[in-house]
Design an enzyme around this catalytic site. Structure first.
Site, PDB file in Angstrom:
ATOM      1  N   GLY A   1      12.868  13.198   8.797  1.00 25.80           N
ATOM      2  CA  GLY A   1      13.930  12.278   9.183  1.00 25.80           C
ATOM      3  C   GLY A   1      13.665  10.848   8.751  1.00 25.80           C
ATOM      4  O   GLY A   1      14.587  10.022   8.760  1.00 25.80           O
ATOM      5  N   MET A  27      -4.286  11.632  -0.721  1.00 20.44           N
ATOM      6  CA  MET A  27      -3.019  11.589  -1.431  1.00 20.44           C
ATOM      7  C   MET A  27      -3.169  12.178  -2.838  1.00 20.44           C
ATOM      8  O   MET A  27      -4.222  12.042  -3.475  1.00 20.44           O
ATOM      9  CB  MET A  27      -2.503  10.156  -1.534  1.00 20.44           C
ATOM     10  CG  MET A  27      -2.374   9.453  -0.189  1.00 20.44           C
ATOM     11  SD  MET A  27      -1.374  10.355   1.005  1.00 20.44           S
ATOM     12  CE  MET A  27       0.223  10.352   0.181  1.00 20.44           C
ATOM     13  N   ALA A  77      -8.532  14.841   4.100  1.00 18.89           N
ATOM     14  CA  ALA A  77      -7.188  14.724   3.532  1.00 18.89           C
ATOM     15  C   ALA A  77      -7.153  13.592   2.521  1.00 18.89           C
ATOM     16  O   ALA A  77      -7.999  12.690   2.538  1.00 18.89           O
ATOM     17  CB  ALA A  77      -6.162  14.481   4.638  1.00 18.89           C
ATOM     18  N   SER A  81       7.553  14.373   8.533  1.00 19.81           N
ATOM     19  CA  SER A  81       8.607  13.886   9.431  1.00 19.81           C
ATOM     20  C   SER A  81       9.825  13.567   8.579  1.00 19.81           C
ATOM     21  O   SER A  81      10.105  12.407   8.275  1.00 19.81           O
ATOM     22  CB  SER A  81       8.140  12.642  10.198  1.00 19.81           C
ATOM     23  OG  SER A  81       9.126  12.224  11.116  1.00 19.81           O
ATOM     24  N   PHE A 105       0.836  -1.188   0.000  1.00 14.29           N
ATOM     25  CA  PHE A 105       0.000   0.000   0.000  1.00 14.29           C
ATOM     26  C   PHE A 105       0.879   1.249   0.000  1.00 14.29           C
ATOM     27  O   PHE A 105       0.552   2.260  -0.614  1.00 14.29           O
ATOM     28  CB  PHE A 105      -0.902  -0.011   1.246  1.00 14.29           C
ATOM     29  CG  PHE A 105      -1.957   1.048   1.229  1.00 14.29           C
ATOM     30  CD1 PHE A 105      -3.083   0.921   0.433  1.00 14.29           C
ATOM     31  CD2 PHE A 105      -1.831   2.186   2.011  1.00 14.29           C
ATOM     32  CE1 PHE A 105      -4.053   1.914   0.409  1.00 14.29           C
ATOM     33  CE2 PHE A 105      -2.802   3.173   2.005  1.00 14.29           C
ATOM     34  CZ  PHE A 105      -3.918   3.039   1.196  1.00 14.29           C
ATOM     35  N   GLU A 160       6.931  12.216   2.895  1.00 20.77           N
ATOM     36  CA  GLU A 160       5.590  12.799   2.769  1.00 20.77           C
ATOM     37  C   GLU A 160       5.621  14.315   2.958  1.00 20.77           C
ATOM     38  O   GLU A 160       6.190  14.829   3.928  1.00 20.77           O
ATOM     39  CB  GLU A 160       4.640  12.187   3.788  1.00 20.77           C
ATOM     40  CG  GLU A 160       3.220  12.721   3.636  1.00 20.77           C
ATOM     41  CD  GLU A 160       2.252  12.089   4.618  1.00 20.77           C
ATOM     42  OE1 GLU A 160       1.038  12.361   4.506  1.00 20.77           O
ATOM     43  OE2 GLU A 160       2.699  11.333   5.494  1.00 20.77           O
ATOM     44  N   GLU A 211     -12.847   2.069  -0.900  1.00 19.93           N
ATOM     45  CA  GLU A 211     -11.635   2.373  -0.149  1.00 19.93           C
ATOM     46  C   GLU A 211     -11.816   2.070   1.335  1.00 19.93           C
ATOM     47  O   GLU A 211     -10.995   2.449   2.165  1.00 19.93           O
ATOM     48  CB  GLU A 211     -11.246   3.851  -0.347  1.00 19.93           C
ATOM     49  CG  GLU A 211     -10.827   4.170  -1.773  1.00 19.93           C
ATOM     50  CD  GLU A 211     -10.298   5.583  -1.946  1.00 19.93           C
ATOM     51  OE1 GLU A 211     -10.118   6.289  -0.919  1.00 19.93           O
ATOM     52  OE2 GLU A 211     -10.064   5.984  -3.107  1.00 19.93           O
TER      53      GLU A 211
END
Length: 214
Positions: free
Chosen positions: A129, A92, A90, A127, A22, A133, A156
């Site tokens: 580190g 993608m 939200a 994030s 995924f 994203e 979905e």
């Protein structure tokens, strides 16, 4: 603030795919210039390649309330209170899409709301580190007078509760930890800090996908 280094000051030695499902994982080997001169040794890091995302805080300026959603989140299954989190909508960015197109699409899919004015908010690395994203944030002005109770796409596996949250309720949620995900916290707090600078007059545009920048 000017930065000393840019993309030209990093050398990517290799990228190795580790897993693809995924989401995707890749192993990076890279080096970069250092503040005191010279180059770093080659650094190896595993990166979660989640892609670019869009978040939209829905707000109704006439009724002075927010439209939020609640759904079960796999990353929060160990949450001591509940894995059902209060969020902004939200999604993608899919191939060939622009962030503002995703904002309109997700508002329809996750809240059954039509955005009549879209305003840019600051974007951010989630994030950096450990994941690539990147999130584009927007404020979407909507008419929430006829909200549905539930939304989401069956294919979905989305089971989403749609909520109208008053300004006072939102302030209480911020104070008591009722919002526990970064995207919603960033969006709501930015809006409350910058609301006076935004043009939130309830005027329907002839172009339903108009977007203003701030």
């Amino acid at each position: 603030m000017d930065k000393k280094f840019g993309p030209q000051d990093v050398e990517i030695v290799s990228r190795e795919p580790l897993y693809e499902g995924f989401f995707r994982m890749e192993k990076y080997r890279y080096r970069h210039k250092q503040y005191l001169g010279g180059w770093s040794p080659i650094i190896q890091r595993e990166i979660f390649e989640r892609g670019n995302a869009v978040g939209v805080l829905l707000f109704d300026p006439r009724l002075d309330r927010f439209v939020m959603i609640e759904q079960c989140r796999p990353g929060a299954l160990d949450d001591k209170h509940s894995p059902w989190l209060l969020e902004i909508i939200a999604g993608m960015v899919e191939e060939g899409e622009y962030p503002h197109e995703v904002a309109h699409r997700e508002a329809e899919e996750e809240a059954r709301c039509s955005i009549y004015k879209l305003l840019e908010m600051p974007s951010y690395w989630v994030s950096p580190g450990g994941t690539s994203e990147y999130v584009d944030l927007f404020l979407g002005l909507v008419d929430s007078s006829n909200l549905v109770d539930y939304a989401g796409l069956d294919d979905e596996h989305e089971d989403i509760k749609v909520l109208a949250v008053t300004r006072q309720e939102m302030l209480q949620l911020l104070a008591n930890g009722g919002i526990s995900n970064a995207m919603a916290l960033i969006a709501v707090q930015w809006f409350l800090l910058n609301e006076q600078q935004l043009e939130l007059a309830d005027e329907r545009s002839t172009d339903p996908r108009i977007m203003d920048s701030f």
